[in-house]
Design a protein around this motif. Structure first.
Motif, short mmCIF file in Angstrom:
data_model
loop_
_atom_site.label_atom_id
_atom_site.label_comp_id
_atom_site.label_asym_id
_atom_site.label_seq_id
_atom_site.Cartn_x
_atom_site.Cartn_y
_atom_site.Cartn_z
N VAL A 25 -4.73 -6.38 4.07
CA VAL A 25 -3.56 -7.23 3.82
C VAL A 25 -2.56 -6.34 3.09
O VAL A 25 -2.68 -6.08 1.91
CB VAL A 25 -3.95 -8.48 3.00
N SER A 26 -1.57 -5.85 3.87
CA SER A 26 -0.86 -4.62 3.46
C SER A 26 0.28 -4.83 2.48
O SER A 26 0.68 -3.88 1.80
CB SER A 26 -0.34 -3.92 4.71
N GLY A 27 0.84 -6.07 2.39
CA GLY A 27 1.97 -6.22 1.48
C GLY A 27 2.35 -7.65 1.19
O GLY A 27 2.00 -8.58 1.93
N LEU B 95 -0.16 -2.22 12.07
CA LEU B 95 0.22 -0.95 12.72
C LEU B 95 1.70 -0.94 13.07
O LEU B 95 2.18 -1.78 13.83
CB LEU B 95 -0.62 -0.78 13.99
N SER B 96 2.42 0.03 12.50
CA SER B 96 3.82 0.25 12.90
C SER B 96 3.97 1.72 13.24
O SER B 96 3.64 2.16 14.33
CB SER B 96 4.75 -0.19 11.77
N GLY B 97 4.43 2.53 12.27
CA GLY B 97 4.51 3.97 12.52
C GLY B 97 3.13 4.61 12.56
O GLY B 97 2.97 5.71 13.09
N GLY B 98 2.16 3.95 11.98
CA GLY B 98 0.78 4.40 12.10
C GLY B 98 0.25 5.22 10.94
O GLY B 98 -0.87 5.74 11.01
N GLY B 99 0.99 5.33 9.85
CA GLY B 99 0.48 6.06 8.69
C GLY B 99 -0.69 5.35 8.06
O GLY B 99 -1.71 5.97 7.71
N LEU B 100 -0.56 4.04 7.93
CA LEU B 100 -1.64 3.23 7.35
C LEU B 100 -2.87 3.25 8.26
O LEU B 100 -3.98 3.54 7.81
CB LEU B 100 -1.15 1.79 7.14
N PHE B 101 -2.64 2.96 9.54
CA PHE B 101 -3.77 2.93 10.48
C PHE B 101 -4.45 4.29 10.54
O PHE B 101 -5.68 4.39 10.48
CB PHE B 101 -3.31 2.51 11.88
N SER C 220 8.47 -5.39 8.08
CA SER C 220 7.95 -4.08 7.65
C SER C 220 7.28 -3.31 8.79
O SER C 220 6.92 -2.15 8.63
CB SER C 220 6.96 -4.23 6.50
N LEU C 221 7.08 -3.99 9.93
CA LEU C 221 6.50 -3.28 11.08
C LEU C 221 7.58 -2.81 12.06
O LEU C 221 7.27 -2.28 13.12
CB LEU C 221 5.50 -4.18 11.82
N GLY C 222 8.86 -3.00 11.71
CA GLY C 222 9.93 -2.60 12.62
C GLY C 222 10.14 -1.09 12.62
O GLY C 222 9.65 -0.39 11.76
N GLY D 88 12.08 -0.60 3.59
CA GLY D 88 11.96 -1.30 2.32
C GLY D 88 10.77 -0.91 1.48
O GLY D 88 10.94 -0.40 0.39
N ASN D 89 9.57 -1.12 1.99
CA ASN D 89 8.40 -0.90 1.14
C ASN D 89 8.15 0.56 0.81
O ASN D 89 7.68 0.87 -0.29
CB ASN D 89 7.16 -1.51 1.78
N HIS D 90 8.45 1.45 1.74
CA HIS D 90 8.29 2.88 1.43
C HIS D 90 9.35 3.32 0.42
O HIS D 90 9.05 4.09 -0.50
CB HIS D 90 8.36 3.72 2.71
N PHE E 168 0.82 -1.23 0.00
CA PHE E 168 0.00 0.00 0.00
C PHE E 168 0.84 1.27 0.00
O PHE E 168 0.31 2.36 -0.24
CB PHE E 168 -0.88 0.03 1.25
N LYS E 169 2.13 1.19 0.33
CA LYS E 169 2.92 2.41 0.52
C LYS E 169 3.00 3.26 -0.74
O LYS E 169 3.31 4.45 -0.67
CB LYS E 169 4.31 2.07 1.05
N LEU E 170 2.68 2.64 -1.88
CA LEU E 170 2.66 3.41 -3.13
C LEU E 170 1.62 4.54 -3.08
O LEU E 170 1.78 5.57 -3.72
CB LEU E 170 2.36 2.46 -4.30
C1 LIG Z 1 4.89 0.05 6.28
C2 LIG Z 1 4.08 -1.17 6.34
C3 LIG Z 1 3.13 -1.38 7.35
C4 LIG Z 1 2.92 -0.40 8.51
O1 LIG Z 1 2.57 0.88 8.06
P1 LIG Z 1 2.72 2.13 9.05
O2 LIG Z 1 2.14 3.26 8.31
O3 LIG Z 1 4.18 2.30 9.33
O4 LIG Z 1 2.00 1.79 10.30
C5 LIG Z 1 2.35 -2.53 7.29
N1 LIG Z 1 2.52 -3.44 6.33
C6 LIG Z 1 3.42 -3.29 5.34
C7 LIG Z 1 3.53 -4.34 4.30
C8 LIG Z 1 4.23 -2.15 5.30
O5 LIG Z 1 5.11 -2.00 4.33
#
Ligand SMILES: *Cc1c(COP(=O)(O)O)cnc(C)c1O
Length: 321
Positions: free
Chosen positions: A304-306, A177-183, A231-233, A78-80, A52-54
């Motif tokens: 399902v984010s990646g 949920l990691s940095g929280g941009g997606l959430f 990717s959640l680190g 990585g994904n960003h 989704f980071k695209l």
């Molecule tokens: C970055 C990422 C997340 C978490 O997104 P945040 O915005 O950092 O919370 C979840 N899943 C995948 C596959 C990601 O690349």
């Protein structure tokens, strides 16, 4: 939060048109049977860069391009970085991507293959971040953060629009949920459209910086360790400007997962859904399989984010169980 409006999200969607996929929302009979309510999967795995980071990267870069910016930089697990490289290429911009030495090889190679300048620096996300800021100060790059940025949040929020257009009676959304941009983005759009929807964040138990920060009442650092959900680190930034406040206001619950649970989520995705999903992308499925969503109303939508998992790791996990 008042810094973002639903109109910003609709404007983001116009910028994304033709550049990112409108992703499928598919029913999961296996998970629906398990949960006893309808369960759907929102498949960001099919984005051209595998996550989704695209969306956020494209929204940020399209706005920068309008103001004449030509060079962009980020630090990324990585994904960003991959998304930024792809979006920069599509928009005729130059991208530099700073990464720590812990980032898996497949992700490093993927960014380089997209034509970006890759800079390996330090052993943590924070150290890579310092290098990105140096490029910004000394070489004139515009910095595009992976999550703590309103343009990025608005881009990720377009997922929320698509979910409610496809399934207006969605009652629960489950978001990695990691940095929280997606959430922040997905929960913001969802609750603007349907205020009584429940928004559940899912992190790995190992190094869940947002969860620890919510418990402390302010952003805190946690020790980084290896996890299947790589990717959640990373931390949320002690000077976090947006995503901590968004997540605190919008999260009905944040649940944490063990490594074996994440492995089970990846294996289930492959065997029952015929999907290749990376650890971070599988945490919503894993939370459901762990019984952590039992009290939640349906329909449940799991983001399902990646898909970007090392193929050797994937083969091992799928063969093991
Ligand atoms: C970055 C990422 C997340 C978490 O997104 P945040 O915005 O950092 O919370 C979840 N899943 C995948 C596959 C990601 O690349």
């Amino acid at each position: 939060m008042s810094l973002l409006s639903l109109a910003d999200v609709y404007r983001a969607r116009q910028r994304l048109a033709g550049r990112v996929a409108l992703t499928p929302l598919v029913a999961s009979p296996a998970l629906s049977a398990r949960a006893d309510v309808p369960v759907f999967l929102k498949l960001e795995t099919v984005q051209p860069t595998g996550s989704f980071k695209l969306r956020g990267a494209t929204n940020a870069l399209a706005q920068l391009a309008e103001t004449g910016v030509k060079r962009v930089v980020t630090a990324s697990t990585g994904n960003h970085g991959r998304a930024l490289a792809y979006a920069a290429h599509a928009l005729g911009m130059e991208a530099a991507v700073c990464m720590s030495s812990l980032v898996p090889r497949n992700k490093v190679d993927a960014v380089a293959a997209l034509g970006a300048r890759v800079v390996i620096s330090g052993k943590s996300q924070d150290e890579a971040q310092v290098e990105a800021q140096r490029l910004m100060r000394e070489e004139g790059y515009a910095f595009v953060p992976p999550f703590d940025d309103l343009r990025v949040i608005a881009g990720q929020a377009t997922i929320g629009l698509e979910i409610f257009e496809a399934l207006p009676d969605t009652a629960t959304i489950v978001v990695p949920l990691s940095g929280g941009g997606l959430f922040s983005g997905v929960a913001f759009a969802a609750k603007q459209i349907r205020p009584d929807v429940s928004a559940i964040g899912v992190s790995m138990a190992r190094g869940a910086a947002m969860h620890a920060s919510l418990a402390a009442g302010h952003p805190v650092d946690v020790e980084e360790s290896e996890t299947l959900a790589d990717s959640l680190g990373g931390g949320i930034g002690l000077d976090n400007r947006h995503t901590f406040a968004f997540t605190r206001a919008l999260a009905d619950e944040v649940v944490l997962l063990s490594e074996p649970s994440i492995a089970r989520g990846i294996a289930h995705a492959y065997r029952e859904e015929r999907l290749v999903v990376e650890g971070a992308g599988a945490v919503g499925i894993a939370a459901l399989l762990d019984g952590l969503l039992e009290q939640r109303k349906g329909p449940i939508v799991i983001v399902v984010s990646g898909a970007n998992i090392d193929t050797t790791v994937h083969r091992r996990l799928v063969a093991e169980r």
